[in-house]
Design an enzyme around this catalytic site. Structure first.
Site, PDB file in Angstrom:
ATOM      1  N   THR A 184       0.829  -1.200   0.000  1.00  0.00           N
ATOM      2  CA  THR A 184       0.000   0.000   0.000  1.00  0.00           C
ATOM      3  C   THR A 184       0.861   1.247   0.000  1.00  0.00           C
ATOM      4  O   THR A 184       1.855   1.323   0.714  1.00  0.00           O
ATOM      5  CB  THR A 184      -0.963   0.028   1.212  1.00  0.00           C
ATOM      6  OG1 THR A 184      -1.572   1.317   1.267  1.00  0.00           O
ATOM      7  CG2 THR A 184      -0.245  -0.237   2.514  1.00  0.00           C
ATOM      8  N   SER A 232       0.206   3.944   1.245  1.00  0.00           N
ATOM      9  CA  SER A 232       0.028   4.738   2.457  1.00  0.00           C
ATOM     10  C   SER A 232       0.812   4.183   3.637  1.00  0.00           C
ATOM     11  O   SER A 232       0.680   4.666   4.756  1.00  0.00           O
ATOM     12  CB  SER A 232      -1.459   4.789   2.845  1.00  0.00           C
ATOM     13  OG  SER A 232      -1.952   3.499   3.114  1.00  0.00           O
ATOM     14  N   CYS A 233       1.625   3.145   3.416  1.00  0.00           N
ATOM     15  CA  CYS A 233       2.357   2.554   4.531  1.00  0.00           C
ATOM     16  C   CYS A 233       3.403   3.533   5.045  1.00  0.00           C
ATOM     17  O   CYS A 233       3.881   4.406   4.326  1.00  0.00           O
ATOM     18  CB  CYS A 233       3.029   1.242   4.124  1.00  0.00           C
ATOM     19  SG  CYS A 233       4.420   1.425   3.010  1.00  0.00           S
ATOM     20  N   GLY A 234       3.793   3.343   6.292  1.00  0.00           N
ATOM     21  CA  GLY A 234       4.693   4.295   6.923  1.00  0.00           C
ATOM     22  C   GLY A 234       6.152   3.916   6.858  1.00  0.00           C
ATOM     23  O   GLY A 234       6.977   4.588   7.467  1.00  0.00           O
TER      24      GLY A 234
END
Length: 274
Positions: free
Chosen positions: A112, A114-116
């Site tokens: 994803t 949006s992963c950190g």
């Protein structure tokens, strides 16, 4: 099975005039993907081509790469307390000898945008799991062919015409012929549906093809293209910085802002003869 669209009554205001009328909306429902009976992922999607979506997701995850590695895909009966079938739960059976998905964070963190986690780790994850190397693809595609693809994609979007609310992904030949189009509320789902169609038709790797998407080119979409062996990704909007970095490192040709006769080529310009 779930509906692709839904009808709702809306209040419409135009130049101060108020009217009420039914409107057509793109449907959005959850889909749970299981492998061997074990839950793997839940995604919000537009119902339709669910088997393609599940198959493409497993390609993007590096679980499968050939049609023969999937023995069956089926909707799960008994998904509700009364034993009914919601058509929102799928179970994928892998062929004998195919390893099931690794549940570890190390495998799944890059799926994803949006992963950190850091970009370097995400890039390394794609390099370590992709079965094919797109930098070895000798595809050459003309600018004239590339510039026809947005209009071809838009013309083929039947559900978008009714709702105005769906992303599209299309797979093209080097001369601009559309091989497959899928629509979904999620751009990543639309791409997975295209890749899943190719897997189930035993077309992987998708050498010599162009993937065209209706929105922006995120890292996630670039990752999916590389995992499917697609050498060219084109988008009508902007790419992300990590998508450009991934393209440069893997040999993916990445095109953004493809509108009319103009485009920006962020990586792999040599495939366009530039």
């Amino acid at each position: 099975m779930g509906r692709v669209t839904a009808r709702r009554r809306v209040v419409r205001i135009v130049d101060g005039r108020v009217t009420a009328r039914p409107d057509t909306l793109a449907a959005e429902e959850p889909l749970e993907i299981r492998v061997g009976g074990q839950p793997l992922s839940v995604t919000m999607r537009t119902p339709g081509h669910d088997f393609d979506l599940a198959a493409g997701f497993l390609v993007s995850e590096g679980v499968v790469g050939r049609a023969g590695e999937v023995s069956a895909i089926r909707y799960c009966a008994g998904a509700t307390v009364d034993g009914g079938n919601t058509y929102n739960v799928l179970d994928v059976s892998l062929a004998q000898g195919v390893a099931p998905p690794d549940p570890s964070v190390e495998r799944n963190f890059y799926t994803t945008s949006s992963c950190g986690l850091c970009g370097k780790a995400s890039l390394e994850a794609v390099r370590s799991t992709s079965r094919w190397t797109v930098d070895e693809d000798d595809l050459r595609v003309g600018i004239d062919a590339i510039t026809t693809m947005p209009d071809t994609l838009r013309t083929a979007q039947s559900v978008f015409d009714r709702t105005g609310g769906l992303h599209a992904a299309g797979l093209f030949t080097r001369d601009g012929r559309l091989l497959c189009l899928r629509e979904d509320v999620g751009r990543h789902n639309a791409v997975d549906k295209v890749i899943g169609w190719a897997l189930r038709d035993d077309r992987l790797p998708l050498a010599g093809t162009v993937l065209m998407v209706s929105g922006r080119a995120s890292f996630e979409l670039a990752q999916k293209a590389v995992m499917a062996g697609i050498p060219v990704l084109a988008a009508v909007s902007a790419p992300s910085s990590l998508a450009v970095e991934l393209a440069a490192e893997t040999g993916l040709t990445l095109i953004g802002f493809l509108r009319g006769a103009s485009m920006n080529v962020y990586a792999g310009a040599e495939r366009l003869g530039l």
